[in-house]
Scaffold this active site. Structure first.
Site, mmCIF file in Angstrom:
data_model
loop_
_atom_site.group_PDB
_atom_site.id
_atom_site.type_symbol
_atom_site.label_atom_id
_atom_site.label_comp_id
_atom_site.label_asym_id
_atom_site.label_seq_id
_atom_site.Cartn_x
_atom_site.Cartn_y
_atom_site.Cartn_z
ATOM 1 N N ARG A 52 45.480 51.312 91.880
ATOM 2 C CA ARG A 52 46.087 50.448 92.902
ATOM 3 C C ARG A 52 46.854 51.226 93.959
ATOM 4 O O ARG A 52 47.906 50.799 94.442
ATOM 5 C CB ARG A 52 47.006 49.401 92.246
ATOM 6 C CG ARG A 52 46.301 48.471 91.286
ATOM 7 C CD ARG A 52 45.251 47.613 91.989
ATOM 8 N NE ARG A 52 44.546 46.772 91.031
ATOM 9 C CZ ARG A 52 43.400 47.100 90.418
ATOM 10 N NH1 ARG A 52 42.819 48.274 90.693
ATOM 11 N NH2 ARG A 52 42.823 46.292 89.569
ATOM 12 N N GLU A 96 52.827 44.895 92.972
ATOM 13 C CA GLU A 96 51.503 45.055 93.567
ATOM 14 C C GLU A 96 51.478 44.363 94.928
ATOM 15 O O GLU A 96 50.812 44.811 95.850
ATOM 16 C CB GLU A 96 50.420 44.468 92.652
ATOM 17 C CG GLU A 96 49.007 44.723 93.139
ATOM 18 C CD GLU A 96 47.947 44.453 92.091
ATOM 19 O OE1 GLU A 96 46.893 43.901 92.452
ATOM 20 O OE2 GLU A 96 48.176 44.786 90.912
ATOM 21 N N SER A 136 47.920 38.915 92.062
ATOM 22 C CA SER A 136 48.694 39.627 91.043
ATOM 23 C C SER A 136 49.994 40.156 91.647
ATOM 24 O O SER A 136 49.978 40.863 92.652
ATOM 25 C CB SER A 136 47.888 40.794 90.467
ATOM 26 O OG SER A 136 46.761 40.320 89.766
#
Length: 321
Positions: A181, A300, A230
């Site tokens: 990520r 995130e 998320s």
């Protein structure tokens, strides 16, 4: 005169000749999926890559410039965003085409889901995971978006980007510095397009994989809510939702913000949440998870802008654990 109008007037002739649209005091809540947040001092939507390069060259470096995508993974603070927010238009940056039997080129404003559909139509495997990611290619490139066991870094060949001075850079997969990520590419780079490589696959098999992704999303994620996807990255060796659940935060509400009862790593705006509500809820969850398991969850969702005076939110609510 608003702050945005004053900024535009101050720059005056520097902005003449630009073909894109400039909006002073732009309401960011209208372009974020959370439907919350403050104003951007000014919003610029460039017509194409050349127009964006001209804009970056024209705007003095002391004026902040920040790029946003389609607003799906974005939390804007109530104090707003100083300087210019750049939002790439679908017309100038939203094209996706198959460039070889297994290759795809897509603009940074192309929805991930559209790339998945193009790959299916072209018999190109390896892109089904994009069918379940509610974002655009620019964000996927920046955060190495992934789902269902596949990540963007597995498909990227080359990325086009402009720096703060409007200079073009062409980055290889290695140049992007991908990890979970995350990309270590310079933060000031604005990605404009990328080429990807998949593999030949039967269309029926691709469709089955896309259907499985869609079924998973519909059954375990609150996709019809005002959400940013998320909220936290998965910690090593665990899942963020498990840690949130174990800390008793499933369904937790602060103001109009709630951790979804369906999937507790999804934060939702139940109707009237502010940027403050959302971020305060997130830091409350981080604090409780840290206290419960010793794990420090990392956001995130991208949080941008300034806090409104008197409504600042401290990381982990200021806990020193």
């Amino acid at each position: 005169m608003t702050g945005g109008e004053a900024l535009i007037e101050k720059l005056g002739d520097r902005l003449s000749g630009l073909r894109g649209r400039i909006t002073p005091s732009a309401e960011m809540e209208k372009i974020t999926w959370f439907r919350a947040g403050g104003l951007a001092q000014a919003l610029f939507q460039p017509a194409d890559e050349d127009d964006l390069a001209a804009f970056l060259k024209a705007v003095p470096e002391e004026v902040p410039v920040m790029v946003v995508g389609i607003g799906s993974n974005l939390l804007v603070r109530e104090g707003g965003i100083p300087g210019f927010v750049v939002r790439l238009s679908a017309k100038g940056f939203g094209e996706a085409v198959a460039i070889s039997p297994t290759g795809i080129r897509a603009g940074a404003a192309t929805p991930d889901k559209r790339v998945a559909a193009l790959a299916h139509d072209s018999g190109i495997g390896g892109f089904h995971f994009y069918h379940g990611i509610p974002g655009a290619i620019g964000g996927a490139l920046r955060m190495n978006a992934g789902a269902n066991g596949v990540e963007t870094r597995e498909r990227v060949v080359e990325v086009r980007a402009l720096d703060r001075q409007g200079k073009l850079h062409v980055l290889s997969n290695a140049d992007m510095g991908y990890s979970y990520r995350h990309s270590s590419a310079a933060a000031d780079l604005i990605f404009t397009s990328a080429t990807f490589e998949g593999y030949a696959e039967d269309k029926d098999a691709i469709k089955a994989a896309m259907d499985a992704v869609q079924h998973h999303r519909e059954t375990v994620q609150p996709i019809r809510e005002k959400t940013g996807g998320s909220t936290f990255k998965n910690p090593e060796g665990s899942s963020a939702w498990k840690e949130i659940d174990n800390a008793g935060c499933r369904g937790l509400m602060i103001g109009g913000a709630q951790m979804s009862p369906m999937h507790c790593n999804f934060m939702i705006n139940t109707g009237n949440a502010t940027g403050y509500d959302l971020e305060f809820l997130g830091e409350t969850v981080r604090s409780r998870v840290l206290e419960n398991s010793g794990i420090r969850l990392h956001w995130e969702i991208k949080r941008i802008g300034q806090f409104k005076a008197g409504r600042e939110v401290q990381e982990f609510l200021g806990q020193m654990l």
